[in-house]
Design an enzyme around this catalytic site. Structure first.
Site, PDB file in Angstrom:
ATOM      1  N   ASP A  75     -23.436 -29.815 -46.775  1.00  0.00           N
ATOM      2  CA  ASP A  75     -22.682 -31.042 -46.526  1.00  0.00           C
ATOM      3  C   ASP A  75     -21.165 -30.911 -46.366  1.00  0.00           C
ATOM      4  OD1 ASP A  75     -25.266 -31.604 -47.251  1.00  0.00           O
ATOM      5  OD2 ASP A  75     -24.778 -33.206 -48.636  1.00  0.00           O
ATOM      6  N   GLU A 126     -28.801 -26.910 -59.481  1.00  0.00           N
ATOM      7  CA  GLU A 126     -28.640 -27.010 -58.039  1.00  0.00           C
ATOM      8  C   GLU A 126     -27.765 -25.854 -57.535  1.00  0.00           C
ATOM      9  OE1 GLU A 126     -26.796 -30.743 -57.230  1.00  0.00           O
ATOM     10  OE2 GLU A 126     -27.283 -30.718 -55.089  1.00  0.00           O
TER      11      GLU A 126
END
Ligand code: 2M8
Length: 448
Positions: free
Chosen positions: A183, A421
Protein backbone atom coordinates in the site's frame (compact mmCIF):
# COMPACT_ATOMS: atom_id res chain seq x y z
CA UNK A 1 22.34 -0.13 22.13
CA UNK A 2 21.47 -3.29 20.19
CA UNK A 3 19.02 -5.49 22.02
CA UNK A 4 20.22 -9.08 22.06
CA UNK A 5 17.93 -11.07 19.82
CA UNK A 6 17.85 -14.66 20.78
CA UNK A 7 14.53 -16.02 19.72
CA UNK A 8 14.46 -19.76 19.72
CA UNK A 9 11.66 -21.70 18.19
CA UNK A 10 10.32 -25.20 18.04
CA UNK A 11 8.94 -26.22 14.65
CA UNK A 12 6.14 -28.35 16.15
CA UNK A 13 5.04 -25.56 18.49
CA UNK A 14 5.08 -23.04 15.67
CA UNK A 15 3.01 -25.32 13.45
CA UNK A 16 0.48 -25.84 16.24
CA UNK A 17 0.30 -22.12 16.94
CA UNK A 18 -0.15 -21.33 13.27
CA UNK A 19 -2.95 -23.89 12.93
CA UNK A 20 -4.68 -22.35 15.96
CA UNK A 21 -4.56 -18.91 14.34
CA UNK A 22 -6.14 -20.20 11.14
CA UNK A 23 -8.83 -22.07 13.04
CA UNK A 24 -9.68 -19.14 15.26
CA UNK A 25 -9.88 -16.71 12.32
CA UNK A 26 -12.17 -19.11 10.47
CA UNK A 27 -15.71 -17.69 10.56
CA UNK A 28 -17.09 -20.65 8.64
CA UNK A 29 -17.47 -19.12 5.22
CA UNK A 30 -13.98 -17.62 5.17
CA UNK A 31 -10.80 -17.21 7.17
CA UNK A 32 -10.58 -13.49 7.83
CA UNK A 33 -7.27 -11.84 7.01
CA UNK A 34 -6.89 -10.85 10.69
CA UNK A 35 -9.23 -11.02 13.69
CA UNK A 36 -9.89 -7.31 14.27
CA UNK A 37 -7.98 -5.17 11.75
CA UNK A 38 -9.12 -7.11 8.64
CA UNK A 39 -12.37 -8.97 9.43
CA UNK A 40 -13.11 -9.97 5.79
CA UNK A 41 -11.51 -11.90 2.92
CA UNK A 42 -8.66 -10.27 0.99
CA UNK A 43 -7.78 -11.65 -2.42
CA UNK A 44 -4.07 -12.40 -2.13
CA UNK A 45 -4.35 -13.17 1.58
CA UNK A 46 -6.95 -15.84 0.73
CA UNK A 47 -4.53 -17.48 -1.69
CA UNK A 48 -1.75 -17.73 0.91
CA UNK A 49 -4.26 -18.72 3.60
CA UNK A 50 -5.50 -21.59 1.43
CA UNK A 51 -1.93 -22.93 1.24
CA UNK A 52 -1.84 -23.05 5.03
CA UNK A 53 -5.31 -24.59 5.18
CA UNK A 54 -4.19 -27.39 2.86
CA UNK A 55 -2.17 -28.74 5.79
CA UNK A 56 -5.31 -28.87 7.93
CA UNK A 57 -7.52 -30.35 5.22
CA UNK A 58 -7.42 -30.12 1.44
CA UNK A 59 -11.20 -29.71 1.32
CA UNK A 60 -11.10 -26.65 3.56
CA UNK A 61 -8.34 -25.16 1.40
CA UNK A 62 -10.45 -25.74 -1.70
CA UNK A 63 -13.45 -24.12 -0.04
CA UNK A 64 -11.43 -20.95 0.58
CA UNK A 65 -10.47 -20.70 -3.09
CA UNK A 66 -14.07 -21.42 -4.11
CA UNK A 67 -15.39 -18.69 -1.80
CA UNK A 68 -13.03 -16.20 -3.39
CA UNK A 69 -13.88 -17.30 -6.94
CA UNK A 70 -17.61 -17.08 -6.19
CA UNK A 71 -17.02 -13.32 -5.84
CA UNK A 72 -15.26 -13.02 -9.22
CA UNK A 73 -16.74 -10.26 -11.35
CA UNK A 74 -18.55 -11.15 -14.59
CA UNK A 75 -15.71 -9.61 -16.59
CA UNK A 76 -13.11 -11.82 -14.87
CA UNK A 77 -11.67 -9.54 -12.17
CA UNK A 78 -11.07 -11.10 -8.76
CA UNK A 79 -11.88 -8.31 -6.28
CA UNK A 80 -9.42 -7.33 -3.57
CA UNK A 81 -11.94 -7.63 -0.72
CA UNK A 82 -14.85 -10.04 -0.38
CA UNK A 83 -16.94 -8.74 2.50
CA UNK A 84 -18.27 -11.14 5.07
CA UNK A 85 -21.32 -10.18 7.08
CA UNK A 86 -19.36 -8.43 9.84
CA UNK A 87 -18.66 -4.72 9.68
CA UNK A 88 -15.62 -3.39 11.41
CA UNK A 89 -13.52 -2.30 8.45
CA UNK A 90 -13.28 0.96 6.57
CA UNK A 91 -13.83 1.32 3.66
CA UNK A 92 -16.78 -1.07 3.74
CA UNK A 93 -18.98 -2.10 0.79
CA UNK A 94 -21.14 1.05 1.01
CA UNK A 95 -18.18 3.29 0.32
CA UNK A 96 -17.34 1.35 -2.86
CA UNK A 97 -20.91 0.94 -4.09
CA UNK A 98 -19.83 -1.65 -6.63
CA UNK A 99 -23.11 -3.60 -6.66
CA UNK A 100 -25.08 -0.44 -7.55
CA UNK A 101 -22.59 1.09 -9.97
CA UNK A 102 -21.16 -1.80 -11.98
CA UNK A 103 -23.01 -4.40 -14.01
CA UNK A 104 -19.99 -6.73 -13.68
CA UNK A 105 -19.87 -6.70 -9.88
CA UNK A 106 -21.77 -9.38 -7.97
CA UNK A 107 -24.82 -8.40 -5.92
CA UNK A 108 -23.77 -10.98 -3.37
CA UNK A 109 -21.27 -11.25 -1.84
CA UNK A 110 -20.39 -7.55 -1.78
CA UNK A 111 -16.90 -6.69 -2.89
CA UNK A 112 -14.46 -3.82 -3.33
CA UNK A 113 -13.84 -2.47 -6.85
CA UNK A 114 -10.12 -3.09 -7.36
CA UNK A 115 -7.88 -6.17 -7.42
CA UNK A 116 -4.65 -7.51 -5.88
CA UNK A 117 -1.57 -9.48 -7.03
CA UNK A 118 -2.50 -12.69 -8.94
CA UNK A 119 -0.91 -15.29 -6.66
CA UNK A 120 -3.93 -17.59 -6.87
CA UNK A 121 -2.62 -20.09 -9.43
CA UNK A 122 0.52 -20.43 -7.31
CA UNK A 123 -1.72 -21.33 -4.38
CA UNK A 124 -3.74 -23.90 -6.32
CA UNK A 125 -0.50 -25.47 -7.55
CA UNK A 126 0.87 -25.64 -4.02
CA UNK A 127 -2.40 -27.08 -2.64
CA UNK A 128 -2.17 -29.82 -5.28
CA UNK A 129 1.40 -30.64 -4.20
CA UNK A 130 0.32 -30.90 -0.57
CA UNK A 131 -2.74 -32.97 -1.56
CA UNK A 132 -0.59 -35.44 -3.46
CA UNK A 133 1.45 -36.13 -0.34
CA UNK A 134 -1.74 -37.06 1.53
CA UNK A 135 -4.47 -39.71 1.36
CA UNK A 136 -6.39 -40.80 -1.75
CA UNK A 137 -9.22 -38.45 -0.68
CA UNK A 138 -6.82 -35.53 -0.35
CA UNK A 139 -5.38 -36.26 -3.74
CA UNK A 140 -8.84 -36.42 -5.31
CA UNK A 141 -9.87 -33.17 -3.59
CA UNK A 142 -6.73 -31.43 -4.83
CA UNK A 143 -7.28 -32.58 -8.39
CA UNK A 144 -10.94 -31.62 -8.28
CA UNK A 145 -9.95 -28.15 -7.12
CA UNK A 146 -7.71 -27.71 -10.17
CA UNK A 147 -10.54 -28.79 -12.48
CA UNK A 148 -13.07 -26.53 -10.75
CA UNK A 149 -10.90 -23.41 -10.59
CA UNK A 150 -8.87 -23.51 -13.79
CA UNK A 151 -11.25 -21.66 -16.08
CA UNK A 152 -11.96 -18.93 -13.52
CA UNK A 153 -8.24 -18.40 -13.03
CA UNK A 154 -7.67 -18.31 -16.78
CA UNK A 155 -10.38 -15.62 -17.09
CA UNK A 156 -8.73 -13.68 -14.26
CA UNK A 157 -5.38 -13.68 -16.07
CA UNK A 158 -7.13 -12.74 -19.32
CA UNK A 159 -8.74 -9.77 -17.51
CA UNK A 160 -5.35 -8.55 -16.29
CA UNK A 161 -3.86 -8.90 -19.73
CA UNK A 162 -6.74 -7.20 -21.53
CA UNK A 163 -7.54 -4.36 -19.15
CA UNK A 164 -4.27 -3.70 -17.33
CA UNK A 165 -1.91 -4.15 -20.22
CA UNK A 166 -4.02 -3.14 -23.21
CA UNK A 167 -0.96 -2.36 -25.33
CA UNK A 168 0.67 -5.74 -24.69
CA UNK A 169 3.82 -4.37 -23.08
CA UNK A 170 4.11 -7.21 -20.59
CA UNK A 171 3.90 -4.85 -17.61
CA UNK A 172 0.59 -5.02 -15.74
CA UNK A 173 -0.70 -1.69 -14.41
CA UNK A 174 -2.31 -0.94 -11.06
CA UNK A 175 -4.81 1.90 -10.55
CA UNK A 176 -4.46 2.13 -6.76
CA UNK A 177 -1.56 1.47 -4.39
CA UNK A 178 -3.80 -1.08 -2.64
CA UNK A 179 -3.75 -3.17 -5.81
CA UNK A 180 -0.01 -3.70 -5.42
CA UNK A 181 -0.56 -5.13 -1.93
CA UNK A 182 2.32 -2.89 -0.78
CA UNK A 183 0.00 0.00 0.00
CA UNK A 184 2.31 2.79 1.16
CA UNK A 185 5.61 1.60 -0.32
CA UNK A 186 7.89 4.51 -1.28
CA UNK A 187 7.49 3.17 -4.84
CA UNK A 188 4.17 4.99 -4.95
CA UNK A 189 5.15 8.34 -3.40
CA UNK A 190 5.78 10.08 -6.71
CA UNK A 191 2.67 8.82 -8.56
CA UNK A 192 0.51 9.67 -5.53
CA UNK A 193 1.51 13.34 -5.78
CA UNK A 194 -0.79 13.43 -8.84
CA UNK A 195 -3.73 12.20 -6.76
CA UNK A 196 -5.25 15.42 -5.43
CA UNK A 197 -8.33 14.86 -3.27
CA UNK A 198 -11.13 17.18 -4.30
CA UNK A 199 -13.25 19.26 -1.88
CA UNK A 200 -16.09 16.83 -2.56
CA UNK A 201 -14.28 13.88 -0.96
CA UNK A 202 -17.02 12.52 1.34
CA UNK A 203 -15.99 12.58 5.00
CA UNK A 204 -14.87 9.34 6.61
CA UNK A 205 -13.48 7.90 9.83
CA UNK A 206 -10.51 5.55 9.83
CA UNK A 207 -11.01 2.45 11.96
CA UNK A 208 -7.46 1.12 11.68
CA UNK A 209 -6.19 3.89 13.95
CA UNK A 210 -8.08 2.44 16.89
CA UNK A 211 -6.77 -1.06 16.32
CA UNK A 212 -3.07 -0.38 15.79
CA UNK A 213 -2.13 1.82 18.71
CA UNK A 214 1.12 3.21 17.33
CA UNK A 215 0.00 5.37 14.41
CA UNK A 216 3.52 5.22 12.97
CA UNK A 217 2.89 1.60 11.98
CA UNK A 218 0.07 2.57 9.58
CA UNK A 219 -0.25 4.90 6.57
CA UNK A 220 -0.72 8.63 7.23
CA UNK A 221 -4.01 10.57 6.96
CA UNK A 222 -2.81 12.26 3.76
CA UNK A 223 -2.17 8.82 2.28
CA UNK A 224 -5.69 7.75 3.30
CA UNK A 225 -7.24 10.84 1.68
CA UNK A 226 -5.57 9.82 -1.57
CA UNK A 227 -6.67 6.19 -1.22
CA UNK A 228 -10.27 7.35 -0.73
CA UNK A 229 -10.10 9.90 -3.51
CA UNK A 230 -9.13 7.19 -6.01
CA UNK A 231 -12.26 5.30 -4.99
CA UNK A 232 -14.31 8.43 -5.83
CA UNK A 233 -12.67 8.56 -9.25
CA UNK A 234 -13.48 4.90 -9.89
CA UNK A 235 -17.07 5.33 -8.74
CA UNK A 236 -17.40 8.09 -11.33
CA UNK A 237 -16.17 5.66 -13.98
CA UNK A 238 -18.69 3.06 -12.72
CA UNK A 239 -15.75 0.66 -12.30
CA UNK A 240 -15.68 0.18 -16.07
CA UNK A 241 -12.11 -1.14 -16.50
CA UNK A 242 -11.48 0.76 -19.75
CA UNK A 243 -12.72 4.06 -18.30
CA UNK A 244 -10.79 3.52 -15.10
CA UNK A 245 -7.59 2.90 -17.06
CA UNK A 246 -8.16 6.03 -19.13
CA UNK A 247 -9.21 8.42 -16.39
CA UNK A 248 -7.80 7.38 -13.01
CA UNK A 249 -5.12 9.77 -11.75
CA UNK A 250 -2.95 6.85 -10.60
CA UNK A 251 -1.78 4.43 -13.29
CA UNK A 252 1.50 2.63 -12.73
CA UNK A 253 2.92 -0.45 -14.45
CA UNK A 254 3.79 -2.56 -11.38
CA UNK A 255 6.88 -4.68 -11.87
CA UNK A 256 6.20 -6.95 -8.87
CA UNK A 257 2.62 -7.68 -9.92
CA UNK A 258 3.93 -8.32 -13.44
CA UNK A 259 6.47 -10.83 -12.14
CA UNK A 260 3.79 -12.63 -10.15
CA UNK A 261 1.54 -12.59 -13.22
CA UNK A 262 4.34 -14.14 -15.31
CA UNK A 263 5.16 -17.00 -12.97
CA UNK A 264 1.52 -17.64 -12.04
CA UNK A 265 0.62 -17.79 -15.74
CA UNK A 266 3.26 -20.48 -16.18
CA UNK A 267 2.00 -22.44 -13.18
CA UNK A 268 -1.55 -22.20 -14.55
CA UNK A 269 -0.39 -23.28 -18.01
CA UNK A 270 1.39 -26.31 -16.49
CA UNK A 271 -1.77 -27.27 -14.61
CA UNK A 272 -3.81 -26.71 -17.77
CA UNK A 273 -1.61 -29.06 -19.76
CA UNK A 274 -1.77 -31.75 -17.13
CA UNK A 275 -5.53 -31.47 -16.70
CA UNK A 276 -6.46 -31.29 -20.39
CA UNK A 277 -7.64 -27.67 -20.51
CA UNK A 278 -8.12 -25.94 -23.89
CA UNK A 279 -4.79 -25.80 -25.75
CA UNK A 280 -5.49 -22.29 -27.06
CA UNK A 281 -5.89 -20.97 -23.51
CA UNK A 282 -2.75 -22.73 -22.34
CA UNK A 283 -0.86 -21.20 -25.27
CA UNK A 284 -2.15 -17.71 -24.38
CA UNK A 285 -0.96 -18.14 -20.80
CA UNK A 286 2.51 -19.10 -22.10
CA UNK A 287 2.58 -15.99 -24.31
CA UNK A 288 1.59 -13.72 -21.43
CA UNK A 289 4.16 -15.35 -19.15
CA UNK A 290 7.00 -14.93 -21.66
CA UNK A 291 6.04 -11.34 -22.44
CA UNK A 292 5.80 -10.28 -18.81
CA UNK A 293 8.99 -12.10 -17.85
CA UNK A 294 10.88 -10.27 -20.61
CA UNK A 295 9.34 -6.92 -19.63
CA UNK A 296 10.32 -7.39 -15.98
CA UNK A 297 13.91 -8.15 -17.03
CA UNK A 298 13.96 -5.15 -19.37
CA UNK A 299 12.85 -2.82 -16.58
CA UNK A 300 16.08 -3.37 -14.61
CA UNK A 301 18.17 -0.32 -13.84
CA UNK A 302 21.44 -0.55 -15.81
CA UNK A 303 23.59 0.10 -12.72
CA UNK A 304 21.75 -1.31 -9.70
CA UNK A 305 20.19 -4.23 -11.58
CA UNK A 306 16.92 -3.62 -9.70
CA UNK A 307 13.63 -3.88 -11.59
CA UNK A 308 11.51 -0.72 -11.79
CA UNK A 309 7.89 0.36 -11.96
CA UNK A 310 6.83 2.68 -14.77
CA UNK A 311 4.46 5.60 -14.25
CA UNK A 312 2.09 5.44 -17.22
CA UNK A 313 0.67 8.90 -16.54
CA UNK A 314 4.06 10.70 -16.65
CA UNK A 315 5.90 8.22 -18.87
CA UNK A 316 8.76 7.95 -16.34
CA UNK A 317 10.59 5.03 -14.74
CA UNK A 318 10.29 5.11 -10.96
CA UNK A 319 13.83 4.92 -9.59
CA UNK A 320 13.04 4.07 -5.99
CA UNK A 321 14.91 1.21 -4.37
CA UNK A 322 12.53 -1.25 -2.62
CA UNK A 323 12.10 -5.00 -2.26
CA UNK A 324 9.94 -4.95 -5.41
CA UNK A 325 13.17 -4.39 -7.35
CA UNK A 326 13.91 -8.08 -6.89
CA UNK A 327 10.90 -9.00 -9.04
CA UNK A 328 13.05 -10.91 -11.58
CA UNK A 329 13.84 -13.43 -8.84
CA UNK A 330 10.11 -14.17 -8.67
CA UNK A 331 9.60 -14.82 -12.38
CA UNK A 332 13.07 -15.60 -13.76
CA UNK A 333 14.14 -14.31 -17.16
CA UNK A 334 17.56 -12.78 -16.41
CA UNK A 335 20.70 -14.31 -17.87
CA UNK A 336 22.57 -16.54 -15.41
CA UNK A 337 25.16 -13.92 -14.37
CA UNK A 338 22.58 -11.19 -13.80
CA UNK A 339 20.37 -13.57 -11.83
CA UNK A 340 23.27 -14.62 -9.60
CA UNK A 341 24.21 -10.98 -9.01
CA UNK A 342 20.63 -10.01 -8.08
CA UNK A 343 20.35 -13.00 -5.74
CA UNK A 344 23.62 -11.96 -4.09
CA UNK A 345 22.29 -8.41 -3.66
CA UNK A 346 19.06 -9.66 -2.06
CA UNK A 347 20.92 -11.79 0.46
CA UNK A 348 23.87 -9.40 0.82
CA UNK A 349 24.73 -6.62 3.30
CA UNK A 350 22.37 -4.00 1.90
CA UNK A 351 19.30 -6.24 2.21
CA UNK A 352 18.63 -9.54 4.01
CA UNK A 353 22.26 -9.81 5.14
CA UNK A 354 22.39 -6.28 6.53
CA UNK A 355 24.52 -6.37 9.72
CA UNK A 356 21.90 -4.46 11.76
CA UNK A 357 19.11 -7.00 11.15
CA UNK A 358 18.17 -9.58 13.75
CA UNK A 359 17.11 -12.12 11.14
CA UNK A 360 18.43 -12.50 7.59
CA UNK A 361 15.08 -11.78 6.04
CA UNK A 362 14.65 -9.10 3.36
CA UNK A 363 13.21 -5.82 4.67
CA UNK A 364 10.73 -4.01 2.40
CA UNK A 365 13.16 -1.08 2.14
CA UNK A 366 16.92 -1.34 2.72
CA UNK A 367 18.05 0.17 6.07
CA UNK A 368 20.71 1.97 4.01
CA UNK A 369 18.10 3.70 1.90
CA UNK A 370 16.88 7.23 2.70
CA UNK A 371 13.25 6.06 2.58
CA UNK A 372 13.72 3.37 5.29
CA UNK A 373 11.27 3.65 8.20
CA UNK A 374 11.80 0.71 10.53
CA UNK A 375 8.21 0.54 11.88
CA UNK A 376 6.14 1.96 9.07
CA UNK A 377 4.18 -0.74 7.29
CA UNK A 378 5.54 -1.26 3.74
CA UNK A 379 8.38 1.26 4.22
CA UNK A 380 10.90 -0.98 5.97
CA UNK A 381 9.50 -3.82 8.13
CA UNK A 382 9.92 -7.47 7.20
CA UNK A 383 6.80 -9.29 6.01
CA UNK A 384 6.91 -13.10 6.51
CA UNK A 385 4.46 -13.66 3.66
CA UNK A 386 6.74 -11.88 1.19
CA UNK A 387 9.70 -13.93 2.41
CA UNK A 388 7.69 -17.10 1.77
CA UNK A 389 6.99 -15.93 -1.79
CA UNK A 390 10.68 -15.33 -2.43
CA UNK A 391 11.48 -18.69 -0.82
CA UNK A 392 8.95 -20.45 -3.06
CA UNK A 393 10.42 -18.71 -6.13
CA UNK A 394 14.00 -19.50 -5.09
CA UNK A 395 13.10 -23.18 -4.81
CA UNK A 396 11.36 -23.09 -8.20
CA UNK A 397 14.41 -21.52 -9.85
CA UNK A 398 16.88 -23.93 -8.22
CA UNK A 399 18.28 -21.60 -5.52
CA UNK A 400 17.83 -24.24 -2.87
CA UNK A 401 20.26 -22.91 -0.26
CA UNK A 402 18.80 -19.39 -0.44
CA UNK A 403 15.30 -20.84 -0.05
CA UNK A 404 16.39 -22.78 3.05
CA UNK A 405 17.95 -19.67 4.60
CA UNK A 406 14.77 -17.65 4.11
CA UNK A 407 12.81 -20.37 5.85
CA UNK A 408 15.03 -20.74 8.92
CA UNK A 409 15.58 -16.99 9.31
CA UNK A 410 11.86 -16.22 9.03
CA UNK A 411 11.05 -18.92 11.57
CA UNK A 412 13.56 -17.28 13.90
CA UNK A 413 11.84 -13.92 13.38
CA UNK A 414 8.38 -15.25 14.14
CA UNK A 415 9.61 -17.50 16.95
CA UNK A 416 7.67 -15.42 19.50
CA UNK A 417 4.48 -17.01 18.18
CA UNK A 418 2.62 -13.72 17.70
CA UNK A 419 2.16 -14.37 13.94
CA UNK A 420 2.34 -10.65 13.35
CA UNK A 421 1.58 -8.89 10.13
CA UNK A 422 5.13 -7.43 9.97
CA UNK A 423 8.30 -7.10 12.06
CA UNK A 424 10.72 -4.33 12.99
CA UNK A 425 13.95 -5.49 11.30
CA UNK A 426 16.49 -4.12 13.80
CA UNK A 427 14.79 -5.22 17.04
CA UNK A 428 12.57 -8.05 15.80
CA UNK A 429 9.54 -6.40 17.45
CA UNK A 430 6.14 -7.67 16.29
CA UNK A 431 4.16 -4.90 14.51
CA UNK A 432 0.71 -4.31 13.00
CA UNK A 433 -1.94 -6.95 13.57
CA UNK A 434 -1.25 -10.03 15.68
CA UNK A 435 -2.63 -13.41 14.58
CA UNK A 436 -2.46 -12.33 10.95
CA UNK A 437 -3.77 -15.27 8.91
CA UNK A 438 -1.32 -15.18 6.01
CA UNK A 439 1.63 -15.08 8.40
CA UNK A 440 0.28 -18.17 10.16
CA UNK A 441 -0.45 -19.86 6.82
CA UNK A 442 3.05 -19.53 5.39
CA UNK A 443 4.63 -20.57 8.68
CA UNK A 444 2.42 -23.65 8.72
CA UNK A 445 3.48 -24.47 5.17
CA UNK A 446 7.14 -24.10 6.17
CA UNK A 447 6.75 -26.17 9.34
CA UNK A 448 4.80 -29.11 7.92
C1 2M8 B 1 -3.18 -4.30 3.76
O1 2M8 B 1 -4.07 -3.53 2.98
C2 2M8 B 1 -5.37 -3.08 3.42
C3 2M8 B 1 -6.07 -2.46 2.24
O2 2M8 B 1 -6.24 -3.41 1.22
C4 2M8 B 1 -5.33 -2.09 4.56
O3 2M8 B 1 -4.26 -1.59 4.92
O4 2M8 B 1 -6.40 -1.80 5.10
C5 2M8 B 1 -2.01 -4.72 2.84
O5 2M8 B 1 -0.94 -5.22 3.59
C6 2M8 B 1 -2.49 -5.75 1.83
O6 2M8 B 1 -1.41 -6.23 1.07
C7 2M8 B 1 -3.19 -6.91 2.52
O7 2M8 B 1 -3.74 -7.77 1.55
C8 2M8 B 1 -4.31 -6.42 3.46
C9 2M8 B 1 -4.90 -7.54 4.31
O8 2M8 B 1 -3.88 -8.28 4.95
O9 2M8 B 1 -3.80 -5.42 4.35
Amino acid sequence: VRRAFRRTYDVTDLAMGAADVLRSNDIGTMVTAAPALYPHMWSWDAAFISIGLAHLGVDRAGQEIRTLLAAQWADGMIPHIVYGDRGGYFPGPGRWGTAELSASAPQAPLTSGICQPPVHAIAVGRILEVARRGSAEDRAAGEQLVRDSWDALYRWHAWLSQYRDPDGTGLIAVVHGWESGMDNSPRWDQPYTAVVPGPDLPPYVRLDRELVRDGAERPTDLEYDRYLWLIEEMRRASYDPVKVYDTCSFLVADVFVSAIFAVASDVLADLGEEFGQPAAHVAELRTWAARSRAAVAASCHPETGLARDFDRRTGQWIDVETLAGFAPLICGGLDADAERALLATLHGPRWAGHPELVAKVPPTVSPDSAGFKSREYWRGPQWPVVSWLFGWAHARHGHTAAAATLRTETLKLVGDGAFSEYYEPVTGEALGSRMQSWTAAVILDWCT
